[in-house]
Design an enzyme around this catalytic site. Sequence first.
Site, short mmCIF file in Angstrom:
data_model
loop_
_atom_site.label_atom_id
_atom_site.label_comp_id
_atom_site.label_asym_id
_atom_site.label_seq_id
_atom_site.Cartn_x
_atom_site.Cartn_y
_atom_site.Cartn_z
N ASP A 1 4.34 -5.08 2.29
CA ASP A 1 5.60 -4.64 2.88
C ASP A 1 6.32 -5.92 3.32
O ASP A 1 5.78 -6.66 4.15
CB ASP A 1 5.32 -3.73 4.08
N HIS B 1 7.70 7.04 4.83
CA HIS B 1 7.25 5.64 4.65
C HIS B 1 6.40 5.17 5.83
O HIS B 1 5.77 4.12 5.74
CB HIS B 1 8.42 4.70 4.37
N GLU C 1 10.00 -2.27 0.47
CA GLU C 1 10.88 -2.32 1.63
C GLU C 1 11.90 -3.46 1.61
O GLU C 1 12.54 -3.73 2.62
CB GLU C 1 10.09 -2.30 2.95
N ASP D 1 1.72 2.41 9.12
CA ASP D 1 2.09 3.45 8.14
C ASP D 1 1.01 4.52 8.03
O ASP D 1 0.73 5.01 6.92
CB ASP D 1 2.38 2.84 6.77
N ASP E 1 1.68 -5.79 6.50
CA ASP E 1 2.78 -4.98 7.03
C ASP E 1 2.91 -5.21 8.53
O ASP E 1 1.90 -5.46 9.20
CB ASP E 1 2.45 -3.49 6.77
N ASP F 1 8.45 -6.50 5.32
CA ASP F 1 8.70 -6.65 6.77
C ASP F 1 7.50 -7.21 7.52
O ASP F 1 7.56 -7.41 8.74
CB ASP F 1 9.22 -5.34 7.42
N HIS G 1 7.94 2.33 1.34
CA HIS G 1 6.47 2.28 1.33
C HIS G 1 5.81 3.64 1.14
O HIS G 1 4.60 3.69 0.95
CB HIS G 1 5.94 1.63 2.62
N HIS H 1 3.76 -2.79 10.26
CA HIS H 1 3.46 -1.40 10.65
C HIS H 1 2.18 -0.90 9.97
O HIS H 1 1.83 -1.36 8.89
CB HIS H 1 4.64 -0.50 10.27
N1 LIG Z 1 6.24 3.79 12.67
C1 LIG Z 1 7.62 4.02 12.34
C2 LIG Z 1 8.09 2.92 11.36
C3 LIG Z 1 7.51 3.05 9.97
C4 LIG Z 1 7.84 1.82 9.11
C5 LIG Z 1 7.47 2.03 7.66
B1 LIG Z 1 7.26 0.69 6.82
O1 LIG Z 1 6.96 1.02 5.46
O2 LIG Z 1 8.39 -0.15 6.89
O3 LIG Z 1 6.13 -0.02 7.33
C6 LIG Z 1 8.49 4.05 13.61
C7 LIG Z 1 8.55 2.70 14.23
N2 LIG Z 1 9.09 2.66 15.57
C8 LIG Z 1 9.42 3.95 16.19
C9 LIG Z 1 9.89 3.72 17.64
C10 LIG Z 1 11.04 2.72 17.70
O4 LIG Z 1 11.41 2.43 19.03
C11 LIG Z 1 10.66 1.46 16.97
C12 LIG Z 1 10.25 1.78 15.55
C13 LIG Z 1 7.80 5.38 11.73
O5 LIG Z 1 8.93 5.70 11.38
O6 LIG Z 1 6.79 6.10 11.63
MN LIG Z 2 5.16 -0.34 5.31
MN LIG Z 3 6.71 -2.12 7.64
#
Ligand SMILES: N[C@](CCCC[B-](O)(O)O)(CCN1CCC(O)CC1)C(=O)O
Ligand SMILES: [Mn+2]
Ligand SMILES: [Mn+2]
Length: 302
Positions: free
Chosen positions: A224, A136, A269, A123, A119, A226, A96, A121
């Site tokens: 996304d 992402h 994704e 993002d 999504d 997911d 993403h 998330h």
């Molecule tokens: N917010 C997350 C996930 C981003 C997902 C990107 B996508 O494009 O797929 O929407 C981290 C999410 N979170 C962090 C703590 C963990 O315990 C659970 C996952 C991050 O990495 O910033």
């Molecule tokens: Mn995303």
């Molecule tokens: Mn996502």
Amino acid sequence: HSVGIIGAPFSKGQPKDGVECAPNKLRAAGLLERLQQQGCAVKDYGNLTFENVALDEPVKGSKSVRTVGSANQRLSEAVKAVKRDGHTAVMLGGDHSLAIGSIHGHTAAVGPVSVVWVDAHADIHTPLSSNTGNIHGQPMSYLLYELQSKVPPLPNFSWMKPCLSSRDLVYIGLRDVDPEEHYIMKLLTVKAFSMTQVDQLGVARVMEETCDYLSKKPIHLSYDIDAIDPSVTPATGTPAVGGLTYREGIYITEYLCQTGLLSAVDMVEVNPLRGRTEDDVHSTVSTAVDLLLGCFGRRREG
Ligand SMILES: N[C@](CCCC[B-](O)(O)O)(CCN1CCC(O)CC1)C(=O)O
Ligand SMILES: [Mn+2]
Ligand SMILES: [Mn+2]
């Protein structure tokens, strides 16, 4: 519908291999033929090639910044060209982080757009707020005018400027939002329909309110995979339980299609290597194909 397909086999906005295989997997599943069968004119612009920037050390916590920046510059040019050719742009990701180039290029071609971000998330981390450093999880902060002061100048990102107002953004499907992201969303009063609102209102009402809220600008749908429940689309890098049903996911695309405002679509994704079984991969890929068909006129009634 006239559709221009861009393959973006890119994975460096996150750490899990496989998401770069999705463009060819979606094609192999018959995406283009199915679009043509339902009356679309389809032009395949092929897959972009991205340069792997050497020694791409993290900057302010963000990983693979130079590689991500270079990829999005290339993608922005490609999406702009597809729009200038008069098609609705379809970007097949890839992770993403590619929404940076896709939305930037779309805006460069048609002017200000509305973004519907489907999504689990948000993002919307900034490079400094992200806990993972995976870009992402950050694309929205590069795009929003209101967060410009919170994103430091980064290598290979000098080609772009923010191009989206938080007033022109609607989220649908949120259920895994980090505290820092929630704070930013409240500060910017971003319109969001989390899974709670999907449950409370139902998807039909969510879509009515989304389109009442947005102006009549061209719509950029950033989907996304997911957002859909992992029981339907498990082959993805950051699954989160309690997602959209297949039917809710499809309804969103049918509703946006009938507005006549859909101007660009991202499908991101999908990660064929994250399925535990072949069925997992097939269910994920075929759902992604069906969502795209829904964007371009497929109706379940026949
Ligand atoms: N917010 C997350 C996930 C981003 C997902 C990107 B996508 O494009 O797929 O929407 C981290 C999410 N979170 C962090 C703590 C963990 O315990 C659970 C996952 C991050 O990495 O910033
Ligand atoms: Mn995303
Ligand atoms: Mn996502």
